[in-house]
Design a protein around this motif. Structure first.
Motif, PDB file in Angstrom:
ATOM      1  N   ALA A 182       0.837  -1.201   0.000  1.00 58.12           N
ATOM      2  CA  ALA A 182       0.000   0.000   0.000  1.00 58.12           C
ATOM      3  C   ALA A 182       0.869   1.248   0.000  1.00 58.12           C
ATOM      4  N   TYR A 183       0.204   2.353  -0.146  1.00 54.81           N
ATOM      5  CA  TYR A 183       0.869   3.642  -0.341  1.00 54.81           C
ATOM      6  C   TYR A 183       0.209   4.638   0.598  1.00 54.81           C
ATOM      7  N   GLY A 184       0.961   5.109   1.581  1.00 55.58           N
ATOM      8  CA  GLY A 184       0.375   5.974   2.612  1.00 55.58           C
ATOM      9  C   GLY A 184       0.918   7.376   2.584  1.00 55.58           C
ATOM     10  N   LEU A 185       0.204   8.236   1.890  1.00 54.11           N
ATOM     11  CA  LEU A 185       0.647   9.627   1.767  1.00 54.11           C
ATOM     12  C   LEU A 185      -0.378  10.560   2.408  1.00 54.11           C
ATOM     13  N   THR A 186      -1.653  10.397   2.000  1.00 51.31           N
ATOM     14  CA  THR A 186      -2.705  11.322   2.425  1.00 51.31           C
ATOM     15  C   THR A 186      -2.911  11.290   3.937  1.00 51.31           C
ATOM     16  N   GLU A 187      -3.187  12.454   4.497  1.00 53.67           N
ATOM     17  CA  GLU A 187      -3.488  12.582   5.918  1.00 53.67           C
ATOM     18  C   GLU A 187      -4.784  13.374   6.078  1.00 53.67           C
ATOM     19  N   PRO A 188      -5.369  13.315   7.268  1.00 58.65           N
ATOM     20  CA  PRO A 188      -6.623  14.050   7.464  1.00 58.65           C
ATOM     21  C   PRO A 188      -6.503  15.527   7.071  1.00 58.65           C
ATOM     22  N   ASN A 189      -5.324  16.129   7.265  1.00 61.67           N
ATOM     23  CA  ASN A 189      -5.177  17.540   6.936  1.00 61.67           C
ATOM     24  C   ASN A 189      -4.201  17.802   5.800  1.00 61.67           C
ATOM     25  N   ALA A 190      -3.885  16.776   5.048  1.00 61.79           N
ATOM     26  CA  ALA A 190      -3.018  16.964   3.882  1.00 61.79           C
ATOM     27  C   ALA A 190      -3.490  16.034   2.772  1.00 61.79           C
TER      28      ALA A 190
ATOM     29  N   SER B 252      -4.615  17.100  -1.273  1.00 54.83           N
ATOM     30  CA  SER B 252      -3.937  17.540  -2.495  1.00 54.83           C
ATOM     31  C   SER B 252      -2.583  18.163  -2.167  1.00 54.83           C
ATOM     32  N   ASP B 253      -2.519  18.906  -1.068  1.00 54.45           N
ATOM     33  CA  ASP B 253      -1.266  19.553  -0.681  1.00 54.45           C
ATOM     34  C   ASP B 253      -0.426  18.575   0.123  1.00 54.45           C
TER      35      ASP B 253
ATOM     36  N   SER C 199       2.609  18.346   0.447  1.00 55.70           N
ATOM     37  CA  SER C 199       3.771  18.896   1.146  1.00 55.70           C
ATOM     38  C   SER C 199       3.409  19.254   2.593  1.00 55.70           C
ATOM     39  N   GLY C 200       2.113  19.262   2.873  1.00 56.03           N
ATOM     40  CA  GLY C 200       1.680  19.636   4.216  1.00 56.03           C
ATOM     41  C   GLY C 200       1.530  18.465   5.179  1.00 56.03           C
ATOM     42  N   ILE C 201       2.095  17.316   4.870  1.00 61.06           N
ATOM     43  CA  ILE C 201       1.927  16.177   5.780  1.00 61.06           C
ATOM     44  C   ILE C 201       2.563  16.475   7.140  1.00 61.06           C
ATOM     45  N   ARG C 202       1.946  15.933   8.187  1.00 61.89           N
ATOM     46  CA  ARG C 202       2.408  16.207   9.547  1.00 61.89           C
ATOM     47  C   ARG C 202       2.908  14.948  10.269  1.00 61.89           C
ATOM     48  N   THR C 203       2.729  13.787   9.665  1.00 64.20           N
ATOM     49  CA  THR C 203       3.246  12.568  10.299  1.00 64.20           C
ATOM     50  C   THR C 203       4.747  12.770  10.513  1.00 64.20           C
ATOM     51  N   SER C 204       5.179  12.617  11.748  1.00 61.76           N
ATOM     52  CA  SER C 204       6.565  12.969  12.065  1.00 61.76           C
ATOM     53  C   SER C 204       7.455  11.732  12.118  1.00 61.76           C
ATOM     54  N   CYS C 205       8.738  11.947  11.908  1.00 59.46           N
ATOM     55  CA  CYS C 205       9.692  10.864  12.060  1.00 59.46           C
ATOM     56  C   CYS C 205      10.946  11.442  12.722  1.00 59.46           C
ATOM     57  N   ARG C 206      11.489  10.725  13.657  1.00 62.65           N
ATOM     58  CA  ARG C 206      12.771  11.152  14.249  1.00 62.65           C
ATOM     59  C   ARG C 206      13.635   9.921  14.470  1.00 62.65           C
ATOM     60  N   LYS C 207      14.909  10.127  14.313  1.00 59.99           N
ATOM     61  CA  LYS C 207      15.845   9.019  14.447  1.00 59.99           C
ATOM     62  C   LYS C 207      16.064   8.739  15.922  1.00 59.99           C
ATOM     63  N   ASP C 208      16.045   7.465  16.273  1.00 61.24           N
ATOM     64  CA  ASP C 208      16.321   7.084  17.656  1.00 61.24           C
ATOM     65  C   ASP C 208      17.143   5.801  17.597  1.00 61.24           C
ATOM     66  N   GLY C 209      18.453   5.968  17.725  1.00 56.10           N
ATOM     67  CA  GLY C 209      19.340   4.808  17.609  1.00 56.10           C
ATOM     68  C   GLY C 209      19.260   4.227  16.211  1.00 56.10           C
ATOM     69  N   ARG C 210      18.982   2.944  16.115  1.00 51.74           N
ATOM     70  CA  ARG C 210      18.932   2.303  14.805  1.00 51.74           C
ATOM     71  C   ARG C 210      17.500   2.231  14.272  1.00 51.74           C
ATOM     72  N   HIS C 211      16.639   3.015  14.891  1.00 53.18           N
ATOM     73  CA  HIS C 211      15.246   3.068  14.446  1.00 53.18           C
ATOM     74  C   HIS C 211      14.820   4.493  14.133  1.00 53.18           C
ATOM     75  N   TRP C 212      13.748   4.548  13.376  1.00 52.12           N
ATOM     76  CA  TRP C 212      13.042   5.807  13.205  1.00 52.12           C
ATOM     77  C   TRP C 212      11.724   5.662  13.971  1.00 52.12           C
ATOM     78  N   VAL C 213      11.332   6.751  14.645  1.00 55.49           N
ATOM     79  CA  VAL C 213      10.085   6.710  15.398  1.00 55.49           C
ATOM     80  C   VAL C 213       9.064   7.583  14.681  1.00 55.49           C
ATOM     81  N   LEU C 214       7.971   6.959  14.266  1.00 53.65           N
ATOM     82  CA  LEU C 214       6.952   7.655  13.466  1.00 53.65           C
ATOM     83  C   LEU C 214       5.682   7.875  14.283  1.00 53.65           C
ATOM     84  N   ASN C 215       5.119   9.084  14.132  1.00 56.48           N
ATOM     85  CA  ASN C 215       3.858   9.404  14.790  1.00 56.48           C
ATOM     86  C   ASN C 215       2.943  10.146  13.821  1.00 56.48           C
ATOM     87  N   GLY C 216       1.706   9.693  13.723  1.00 52.10           N
ATOM     88  CA  GLY C 216       0.762  10.409  12.869  1.00 52.10           C
ATOM     89  C   GLY C 216      -0.344   9.493  12.381  1.00 52.10           C
ATOM     90  N   ARG C 217      -1.181  10.029  11.508  1.00 54.89           N
ATOM     91  CA  ARG C 217      -2.288   9.238  10.960  1.00 54.89           C
ATOM     92  C   ARG C 217      -2.317   9.375   9.443  1.00 54.89           C
TER      93      ARG C 217
END
Lengths: 412, 411
Positions: free
Chosen positions: A143-151, A153-154, A156-174
């Motif tokens: 599957a392909y997960g791009l669209t968000e409740p508030n993004a 057509s735009d 570029s406005g996605i808000r799902t966040s990612c931050r590096k934590d050791g050897r993982h990335w931590v993702l938060n969002g919908r």
């Protein structure tokens, strides 16, 4: 080369085969799938086997463009038909049978192109490898997960966040409106390291089912395409291993992340346009058959010039959209940049097909809206609307087109 | 195979005709408009480029390059000046009429003057329309009556393209008064025939360089050999003639659409308002995008129709069903007529007040678009034709062709 629109013998045979399948096998089940909200796995497996036997790689590597090697392989099986062109011809026929089916077929789906386009060799092997054994293993989807409740057509406005934590990335969002999202074995998820960075901050991950913190939200109830699963995906401190960052760190020194998202659509838009043409044609043919068999004020309906004109307008709009669709696919097959033409095909086909479905219903009068008598008509009317919305709304297509027509137009 | 790429030969021809359109026609469109015609020198160049006979098969004296080549070149010419294709010498609609309605011998003989030296100075014309509908019966008021000498034709024909320039006509007349629109006949008539009078040229909304007029026939006598019988099925041949000619007109419509689009695209790039080019506003840019789709989709339909005719011409014509050609041609002409009007209208609109001024060519393109929409066959008739083919009902010439009873068109 010469300008021509006739199909070769092999192409004709294949199209006839698909047409027969759509007519005799797919369409008779379309209503049941619509009501059940899904298609039986056994049927999908048979379809997947059939598609593979006809030389399609879509079940293994997803929709859209193929590598040179895949192209050569495919051409061996179905002749030098041009893979994109063949794709649009087949898509139209299958969508004529049932639009939902195409979205339900197993395989990486829309997730395929970004992995193929941006993935490392190791990632391609790992993620496409899951789809190898179609005959016996359980069916799998990507599957392909791009669209968000508030993004939408735009993007570029996605808000799902990612931050590096050791050897993982931590993702938060919908993520929302994700086709096959709940059943996918992996989903390409787009997130941002910092919304203030815009597109440069975007990262794409392949998030596998079962990853801690990766869950399915609600399954949407939709107007149409009800056999297709549309899911919400929830990422709550979802820990994605760093080797699942699509393309690896070096891929993101530039705006590549965003381009990865967008490239997916140049080759899939003509396919979507072709599906719209197929649904529109189904409704148009239905309306033609209806007027041939019915009478108004004791005269056969085709004797009313106004009805004939309405049908003819639909017929030519669909034909116009089809010509743009074929052209976009033909350009892709010939290695020509086709972003503008792909958008043109989708913009015109979506609207032409919606009009075709509305007109068909109206041509049948009040009867047309009664599910008991004209169930397919009622279904197509519901199915088609989203074709002017998903994979870029009509307005978005016009942005893509006008940027390529008007000088120095970067954005509005 | 599906392919959108012209042959190498076609590309070369397109290039040279495009150069002619850009360097010779476009700079002089206002001059041709004012003079109400294309100068003889330019017509000669067009003739040398082979423009008049491209779409006709070699078997009847044409260039044998096919309809596909013809539409490619016609689009380029019309981009230069939408009127030019009609105003150059050559057989024009007359060529397709004799091709479809005549025997090969009749067609070859009728086209001979156009292939000979000085062909650029010769025009053909088709006398189809009439000033008024017949109130007493269906069909044309102009009649052709059988006599010992052949046929005697009486009546007035109007909406004739190049009426005052043509030396050779195909004249349509009622041969069977009781049969309505299924009782028509076609006759080769020379301008020099006794009793033929060319009527005054009309002043029109657009396409000023094209001559629109009529002829009056008073007891014009032609031999029986001048009658074109349509190979046994006159009505079918008649509809084929209209459909084939319509593809050429549609190609000109695409050229016109592209011309209006190009000048408009350039204008919205350069015209600034509120601190930026007006093309950078969505309302403007989206309109430009829509018209680009019109141009491209119209071209696609015209190519598809032309390719269908080429396939038809290459095959066994008796066995080959022309329905495919009729459907494709009808789609093309109806779509392009409407698309050209949208391109002209939006073109003027996006120019704002400047669009209304004759300093800019776009107002001419808008007038030309409406005028060309009334040439060949109208969108309304084309839709009736397409609908009849798609629904598999009998094709009624009175319904699918432009007649005084429904909507006259310039043929």
């Amino acid at each position: 080369m010469a300008i021509e629109f006739s199909l070769g013998k092999k192409q004709l045979e294949t199209r006839e085969g698909i047409r027969g399948l759509a007519k005799n096998v797919i369409r008779p089940q379309a209503l049941a799938w619509d009501r059940a909200g899904g298609i039986p796995e056994e049927f999908l497996r048979n379809m997947a086997r059939l598609a593979t036997s006809m030389g399609s790689n879509a079940m293994r590597s997803g929709l859209g463009d193929e590598t040179e090697e895949e192209k050569r392989e495919a051409e061996k099986k179905r002749g030098p038909s041009g893979t994109n062109l063949f794709g649009v011809l087949a898509s139209e026929e299958l969508a004529w049978g049932d639009a939902g089916l195409l979205l339900c077929l197993p395989g990486p789906g829309l997730g395929g192109p970004p992995v193929r386009g941006s993935g490392t060799a190791e990632q391609k092997k790992r993620f496409f490898g899951m789809f190898e054994d179609l005959d016996n293993a359980p069916l799998k989807w990507g599957a392909y997960g791009l669209t968000e409740p508030n993004a939408g057509s735009d993007v570029s406005g996605i808000r799902t966040s990612c931050r590096k934590d050791g050897r993982h990335w931590v993702l938060n969002g919908r993520k929302c409106y994700i086709t096959n999202g709940a059943r996918a074995v992996w989903t390409v998820i787009f997130a941002t390291i910092d919304p203030a960075l815009g597109r440069a901050g975007h990262r794409a991950f392949v998030v596998e089912k079962g990853t801690p913190g990766f869950g399915v939200g609600r399954i949407e109830e939709k107007m149409g395409l009800r056999a297709s699963e549309t899911a919400e995906l929830v990422l709550e401190d979802c820990r994605v291993p760093e080797e699942n960052l699509l393309g690896g760190e070096e891929k993101y020194v530039s705006k590549e992340g965003f381009m990865t998202a967008m490239k997916t659509f140049d080759n899939t838009r003509p396919l979507v346009a072709a599906m719209a043409c197929g649904i529109g044609r189904a409704a148009y043919e239905y309306a033609c058959d209806f007027v041939k068999d019915n009478y108004v004020l004791s005269r056969p309906i085709p004797r009313y010039a106004a009805i004939v004109e309405r049908l003819a307008k639909v017929g030519r709009s669909l034909e116009a959209a089809r010509s743009l669709t074929w052209r976009a696919a033909w350009m892709a097959d010939n290695g020509l940049a086709n972003a503008k033409e792909a958008s043109m095909s989708k913009a015109m086909a979506g609207q032409a097909a919606i009009k075709a479905c509305i007109e068909a219903l109206e041509n049948c009068g009040a009867e047309g809206s009664i599910a008991r008598d004209h169930q397919l008509l009622e279904k197509w009317f519901r199915d088609i609307k989203v074709y002017d919305i998903f994979e870029g709304t009509g307005a978005i297509q016009r942005i893509v087109i006008s940027k390529r027509l008007i000088s120095d137009l970067k954005s509005f | 195979m599906i392919s959108f790429e012209p042959t190498e030969d076609q590309k070369l021809m397109v290039e040279s005709v495009a150069g002619f359109a850009r360097n010779t026609l476009r700079p002089r469109i206002r001059e041709f408009e004012k003079e109400r015609g294309v100068s003889e020198a330019v017509r000669k160049t067009a003739h040398e480029l082979g423009l008049g006979l491209v779409g006709l098969p070699e078997s009847v004296g044409g260039a044998g390059l096919g309809m596909t080549t013809a539409v490619l070149l016609e689009e380029e010419v019309a981009w230069g000046d939408p009127a030019a294709g009609f105003a150059f010498g050559g057989p024009g609609a007359f060529g397709f009429a004799v091709l479809e309605l005549g025997t090969p011998e009749q067609a070859t003989a009728a086209l001979a003057p156009f292939t000979a030296d000085g062909g650029h100075a010769r025009f053909g014309a088709v006398a189809w329309g009439e000033p008024k509908p017949n109130r007493d019966r269906a069909g044309f008021t102009t009649t052709a009556k059988k006599t010992d000498a052949g046929w005697t034709i009486d009546g007035t024909k109007s909406y004739v393209v190049n009426a005052d320039r043509a030396e050779h006509f195909v004249v349509f007349a009622q041969v069977d008064a009781a049969a309505g629109w299924r009782g028509l006949g076609a006759f080769l008539v020379d301008k020099s025939a006794k009793g033929l009078k060319v009527l005054a040229r009309e002043t029109t909304l657009g396409l000023d360089a094209v001559s629109f007029g009529g002829i009056e026939l008073t007891s014009v006598v032609v031999p029986d050999s001048a009658r074109l019988l349509g190979g046994g099925d006159f009505d079918a041949a008649l509809v084929r003639f209209f459909a084939r000619h319509a593809v050429i007109v549609a190609a000109r419509g695409v050229g016109l659409s592209r011309a209006a689009f190009d000048v408009t695209r350039e204008y919205v790039d350069n015209r600034k308002a509120f601190g930026k080019p007006i093309g950078h506003f969505q309302a403007v840019a989206f309109t430009v995008a829509d018209r680009a789709m019109d141009v491209d989709a119209g071209r696609g339909l015209v190519w598809r129709a032309a390719a269908a005719w080429d396939a038809y011409d290459a095959g066994d014509r008796n066995a080959n069903d022309a329905k495919e050609c009729l459907l494709r041609s009808a789609h093309a002409i109806a779509f392009v007529h409407e698309a050209a009007m949208r391109c002209g209208d939006d073109g003027v609109q996006l120019h704002g007040g400047a669009g209304f001024m004759r300093d800019f060519p776009v107002e001419k393109f808008m007038r030309d678009a409406k005028q060309i929409g009334l040439c060949g066959m109208t969108a309304e008739h084309a839709d009736q034709l397409a609908g009849a083919v798609a629904l598999g009902v009998a094709i009624d010439p009175g319904l699918v062709l432009p007649t005084p009873e429904t909507q006259n068109a310039f043929v």
